[in-house]
Scaffold this active site. Structure first.
Site, mmCIF file in Angstrom:
data_model
loop_
_atom_site.group_PDB
_atom_site.id
_atom_site.type_symbol
_atom_site.label_atom_id
_atom_site.label_comp_id
_atom_site.label_asym_id
_atom_site.label_seq_id
_atom_site.Cartn_x
_atom_site.Cartn_y
_atom_site.Cartn_z
ATOM 1 N N CYS A 90 0.832 -1.197 0.000
ATOM 2 C CA CYS A 90 0.000 0.000 0.000
ATOM 3 C C CYS A 90 0.874 1.259 0.000
ATOM 4 O O CYS A 90 1.854 1.347 0.731
ATOM 5 C CB CYS A 90 -0.948 0.081 1.190
ATOM 6 S SG CYS A 90 -2.125 -1.260 1.254
ATOM 7 N N ARG A 129 4.053 -0.339 -4.737
ATOM 8 C CA ARG A 129 3.802 -0.843 -3.388
ATOM 9 C C ARG A 129 2.530 -1.674 -3.295
ATOM 10 O O ARG A 129 2.251 -2.291 -2.265
ATOM 11 C CB ARG A 129 3.680 0.330 -2.401
ATOM 12 C CG ARG A 129 4.893 1.213 -2.355
ATOM 13 C CD ARG A 129 4.663 2.340 -1.378
ATOM 14 N NE ARG A 129 4.616 1.848 -0.027
ATOM 15 C CZ ARG A 129 5.675 1.696 0.753
ATOM 16 N NH1 ARG A 129 6.868 2.014 0.297
ATOM 17 N NH2 ARG A 129 5.554 1.236 1.972
ATOM 18 N N TRP A 164 -2.618 -2.854 -1.695
ATOM 19 C CA TRP A 164 -2.277 -4.279 -1.812
ATOM 20 C C TRP A 164 -3.141 -4.947 -0.752
ATOM 21 O O TRP A 164 -2.909 -4.791 0.444
ATOM 22 C CB TRP A 164 -0.795 -4.498 -1.526
ATOM 23 C CG TRP A 164 -0.338 -5.894 -1.748
ATOM 24 C CD1 TRP A 164 0.110 -6.425 -2.927
ATOM 25 C CD2 TRP A 164 -0.259 -6.954 -0.780
ATOM 26 N NE1 TRP A 164 0.454 -7.743 -2.745
ATOM 27 C CE2 TRP A 164 0.231 -8.099 -1.435
ATOM 28 C CE3 TRP A 164 -0.563 -7.048 0.578
ATOM 29 C CZ2 TRP A 164 0.436 -9.319 -0.795
ATOM 30 C CZ3 TRP A 164 -0.369 -8.264 1.221
ATOM 31 C CH2 TRP A 164 0.125 -9.385 0.524
ATOM 32 N N ASN A 208 -1.657 2.177 5.538
ATOM 33 C CA ASN A 208 -0.739 1.118 5.115
ATOM 34 C C ASN A 208 -0.371 0.333 6.377
ATOM 35 O O ASN A 208 0.095 0.927 7.339
ATOM 36 C CB ASN A 208 0.513 1.742 4.494
ATOM 37 C CG ASN A 208 1.612 0.722 4.250
ATOM 38 O OD1 ASN A 208 1.331 -0.464 4.044
ATOM 39 N ND2 ASN A 208 2.857 1.170 4.276
ATOM 40 N N GLY A 209 -0.619 -0.978 6.359
ATOM 41 C CA GLY A 209 -0.325 -1.798 7.536
ATOM 42 C C GLY A 209 -1.510 -2.690 7.865
ATOM 43 O O GLY A 209 -2.373 -2.920 7.010
ATOM 44 N N LYS A 212 13.419 -15.009 -9.692
ATOM 45 C CA LYS A 212 13.157 -13.997 -10.719
ATOM 46 C C LYS A 212 12.172 -14.545 -11.733
ATOM 47 O O LYS A 212 11.210 -13.884 -12.106
ATOM 48 C CB LYS A 212 14.442 -13.603 -11.473
ATOM 49 C CG LYS A 212 15.411 -12.689 -10.810
ATOM 50 C CD LYS A 212 15.000 -11.242 -10.717
ATOM 51 C CE LYS A 212 14.163 -11.030 -9.500
ATOM 52 N NZ LYS A 212 14.834 -10.717 -8.257
ATOM 53 N N GLU A 227 8.536 -15.173 -10.231
ATOM 54 C CA GLU A 227 7.746 -14.024 -9.780
ATOM 55 C C GLU A 227 7.247 -13.170 -10.926
ATOM 56 O O GLU A 227 6.174 -12.586 -10.824
ATOM 57 C CB GLU A 227 8.496 -13.182 -8.740
ATOM 58 C CG GLU A 227 9.672 -12.410 -9.260
ATOM 59 C CD GLU A 227 10.376 -11.592 -8.174
ATOM 60 O OE1 GLU A 227 9.692 -11.046 -7.307
ATOM 61 O OE2 GLU A 227 11.603 -11.508 -8.217
ATOM 62 N N HIS A 284 18.020 -37.008 -4.604
ATOM 63 C CA HIS A 284 17.347 -37.417 -3.367
ATOM 64 C C HIS A 284 15.841 -37.192 -3.432
ATOM 65 O O HIS A 284 15.197 -37.044 -2.405
ATOM 66 C CB HIS A 284 17.979 -36.698 -2.172
ATOM 67 C CG HIS A 284 19.434 -37.029 -2.019
ATOM 68 N ND1 HIS A 284 19.868 -38.233 -1.529
ATOM 69 C CD2 HIS A 284 20.545 -36.339 -2.369
ATOM 70 C CE1 HIS A 284 21.196 -38.263 -1.554
ATOM 71 N NE2 HIS A 284 21.623 -37.129 -2.064
ATOM 72 N N LYS A 298 6.227 -4.284 -3.732
ATOM 73 C CA LYS A 298 7.664 -4.210 -3.530
ATOM 74 C C LYS A 298 8.082 -4.194 -2.063
ATOM 75 O O LYS A 298 8.966 -4.916 -1.660
ATOM 76 C CB LYS A 298 8.226 -2.973 -4.225
ATOM 77 C CG LYS A 298 9.742 -3.018 -4.256
ATOM 78 C CD LYS A 298 10.308 -2.260 -5.378
ATOM 79 C CE LYS A 298 11.804 -2.398 -5.432
ATOM 80 N NZ LYS A 298 12.236 -3.731 -5.911
HETATM 81 C C1 F6R Z 1 12.213 -10.322 -5.315
HETATM 82 C C2 F6R Z 1 12.182 -9.261 -4.319
HETATM 83 C C3 F6R Z 1 11.836 -9.642 -2.924
HETATM 84 C C4 F6R Z 1 12.632 -8.791 -1.914
HETATM 85 C C5 F6R Z 1 12.134 -9.087 -0.500
HETATM 86 C C6 F6R Z 1 12.926 -8.323 0.541
HETATM 87 O O1 F6R Z 1 12.548 -9.830 -6.573
HETATM 88 O O2 F6R Z 1 12.389 -8.120 -4.610
HETATM 89 O O3 F6R Z 1 12.020 -10.999 -2.694
HETATM 90 O O4 F6R Z 1 13.980 -9.086 -2.050
HETATM 91 O O5 F6R Z 1 10.783 -8.744 -0.391
HETATM 92 O O6 F6R Z 1 12.800 -6.955 0.362
HETATM 93 P P1 F6R Z 1 13.824 -5.948 0.996
HETATM 94 O O7 F6R Z 1 15.152 -6.213 0.390
HETATM 95 O O8 F6R Z 1 13.281 -4.598 0.649
HETATM 96 O O9 F6R Z 1 13.829 -6.202 2.468
#
Ligand code: F6R
Length: 610
Positions: free
Chosen positions: A2, A27, A76, A102-103, A486, A489, A505, A605
């Site tokens: 958010c 966000r 979000w 946000n939260g 990568k 996602e 295994h 993000k």
């Molecule tokens: C994947 C990605 C996430 C962040 C994770 C941690 O591409 O960006 O997996 O790495 O959410 O985020 P930060 O680094 O902001 O704590």
């Protein structure tokens, strides 16, 4: 998670709120909304499920909503599916209060029940609506008293923007465990989840702390701390350009950020190399402290955790000290063994990831010293850590991290070299060699990025594969974890990363004709072992896309279907080169599949909820 933005001043708020939201969409992006107060119109609320474009169209770019005070939100979803009703702002029954949040309000159910018992009708499934309704319930004419009384009842994490139609000369901002900044302008003030939303209007920002309440008027800001004492917040000047947060001709932020990696590496590393030495002015660890260090605990989430996985191999090799890498979301609940001789290395791009923040606080409580590697200046983790090393990647907008990952890696190399030197456990030849090779990394990165067309071709061959396995050993395995994340996602292809020796295994039962295996074999000491694993999957019908260093190319092409070559480099630094083809592959696969690359489904993000 958010994005919130608020404006109070002497001009139309709506276009500014929409512009701010456009920079916060990373966000969360399942619904948006705004509330603007106009003298003639009163409090107008427009909100809708969908991307910001829907809101922008509904308000004709903000032109249909009048007034110089307002709040906006991009969501979000946590409580309640994305819908018009669940979008923010949430409004109290009388329409007097509008709230963006946000939260998560953890005790929302109990408050909701209480208010419903008083006959108040709820119109959404959100936790946020209880804030708006409780404000209304507590309101007897004084805005600050009302807000204070309401906050006393809330549990959880929240950054709030509050507008009250009876007090059109005030905008209220509250922060508790969710990020919130204030933008100071000439004749206007703003609040936002992140500086990107205000930088077009002002570069002067201050950061709220947990428990702070800010009262914004057109002319200034008053901040009260958790004890409701007035506090002066330092004002910082943001010196990066707005263009750093724009696409600059690229189709996607992710493509731009992949290409920015050589420069981001230079900015992060080169100023910290002087006369052939790693100089970390920010740190004050004594050789005694480092020698007595019983363990290095790396704490992070997602890609930052994958950086930690690489760092474990490198740091243990350099320092001969135990390094434990743990997911931040697990750390708090695993009764971690931490002493006052433990160093917690916390890695986070945003500096706001709630699990990482909470784990860091727990590590501190248990007596560890905390060194944070963070990209966002002034973020909570950066402010609360004992020591900080910033990655100078600049703003990262694409949800999938690329340049932040690369610069985090770079900082872990510097930490390893610096600690090893301080402890006197690295011989000069090796130290000089690695430092020398660090300087060459950006040029080598550029050479790999020039191969983007080849990787686009491989992506065109494999983009329809339903399932992909990344295999590697040692640091190649750690990079495979990131390559796999990568891909899944942004392209929504199921993928997994395995330490190649582990395949037999159990997981090898999933390999069948046509399964794609991406084999990372850049770590020369284990090249042959890895190739044996490749032969095993080949003989079960897998298609193999291999990656290795130039000197091993000839051997690899004989076995795999397609080969990606990277320049030779010291083994410790290989991940910085290995990861680039992985990022490009994921990007091009997602492009071929028509995915929304910068805003993948279900993701956001900055993960500020547990
Ligand atoms: C994947 C990605 C996430 C962040 C994770 C941690 O591409 O960006 O997996 O790495 O959410 O985020 P930060 O680094 O902001 O704590």
């Amino acid at each position: 998670m958010c994005g919130i933005v608020g404006f109070i001043g002497n001009e139309e708020a709506a276009p500014i709120l929409l512009d701010g939201l456009s920079r916060l969409e990373y966000r969360g992006y399942d619904s948006t909304g705004l509330a603007v107060y106009g003298e003639a119109e009163g409090l107008q609320v427009v909100k809708a499920k969908g991307r910001l474009k829907v809101l922008s169209d509904l308000t004709q770019g903000g032109a249909t909503v009048h007034g110089a005070l307002g709040v906006g939100h991009t969501r979000w979803a946590t409580h309640g599916a994305p819908s018009d009703a669940n979008s923010h702002p949430q409004v109290s029954e009388s329409g007097r209060f509008a709230v963006v949040h946000n939260g998560i309000i953890e005790n929302y159910a109990e408050i909701k029940e209480f208010l419903q018992g008083k006959g108040i009708k709820f119109t959404s499934q959100t936790d946020t609506e209880v804030v708006a309704q409780l404000l209304e319930y507590n309101y007897h004419g004084g805005l600050l008293e009302t807000v204070n009384k309401t906050l006393q009842r809330l549990r959880g994490a929240y950054a709030l923007g509050i507008v009250c139609a009876n007090h059109p000369d005030m905008l209220i901002a509250v922060r508790q465990d969710s990020p919130l900044i204030i933008g100071h302008g000439d004749g206007f003030q703003m609040l936002a989840s992140d500086v990107t939303a205000v930088i077009k209007y002002t570069r002067e920002v201050s950061y709220l702390d947990d428990g702070d309440l800010a009262i914004l008027t057109a002319d200034g800001v008053e901040v009260l701390d958790r004890y409701r004492q007035r506090v002066e917040k330092p004002v910082s000047h943001v010196d990066w350009e707005i263009s750093a947060a724009e696409k600059g001709g690229y189709e996607h932020f992710m493509a731009k950020e992949i290409m920015e990696q050589p420069e981001a590496f230079r900015k992060t590393v080169f100023p910290r190399l002087r006369d052939g030495k790693v100089i970390l002015d920010e740190l004050t660890y004594t050789p005694e402290y480092l020698k007595n260090m019983d363990k290095l605990y790396i704490i992070a989430c997602g890609s930052s955790y994958h950086v930690g996985m690489v760092a474990k191999y490198n740091l243990e090799k350099l320092l001969r000290k135990p390094v434990e890498v743990t997911l931040a979301s697990e750390f708090r609940y695993c009764d971690p063994i931490v002493t006052e001789h433990t160093l917690a290395l916390v890695i986070s791009q945003s500096g706001e990831t709630i699990d990482t923040l909470a784990a860091m606080r727990e590590a501190k409580r248990l007596g560890a010293r905390v060194l944070a590697v963070v990209n966002v200046v002034g973020s909570t983790i950066a402010r609360e850590a004992d020591d900080v090393l910033y990655t100078w990647a600049g703003p990262e907008i694409a949800v999938a991290t690329t340049k932040a990952y690369s610069t985090q890696l770079a900082v872990t190399y510097l930490i390893g070299l610096y600690f090893a030197d301080q402890m006197g456990v690295i011989d000069k030849k090796m130290y000089d060699e690695i430092v020398g090779q660090l300087l060459q990394i950006p040029t080598k990165m550029e050479a790999i990025l020039e191969q983007s067309k080849d990787i686009q071709y491989f992506a065109s061959l494999y983009f329809n594969h339903p399932s992909v396995f990344f295999i590697g050993r040692n640091i190649d395995y750690a990079v495979g974890l990131e390559g796999s994340l990568k891909l899944k996602e942004i392209s929504y292809i199921h993928s997994e990363a395995y330490a190649a020796g582990e395949l037999k295994h159990g997981t090898i039962s999933l390999i069948e004709p046509g399964t794609l295996v991406v084999a990372l074999a850049s770590y020369a000491p284990l090249f042959e072992k890895l190739m044996s694993n490749v032969v095993e999957v080949k003989s079960r019908g897998a298609s193999v896309l291999g990656l290795t260093v130039e000197s091993k190319g000839e051997e690899m092409v004989k076995i795999v279907d397609h080969t990606i070559l990277i320049p030779e480099v010291h083994p410790m630094l290989l991940p910085s080169l290995d990861v680039l083809p992985m990022q490009l592959f994921a990007y091009h696969v997602a492009l071929q599949r028509g995915c929304d690359i910068d805003k993948p489904r279900n993701l956001a993000k900055s993960v500020t909820v547990e």
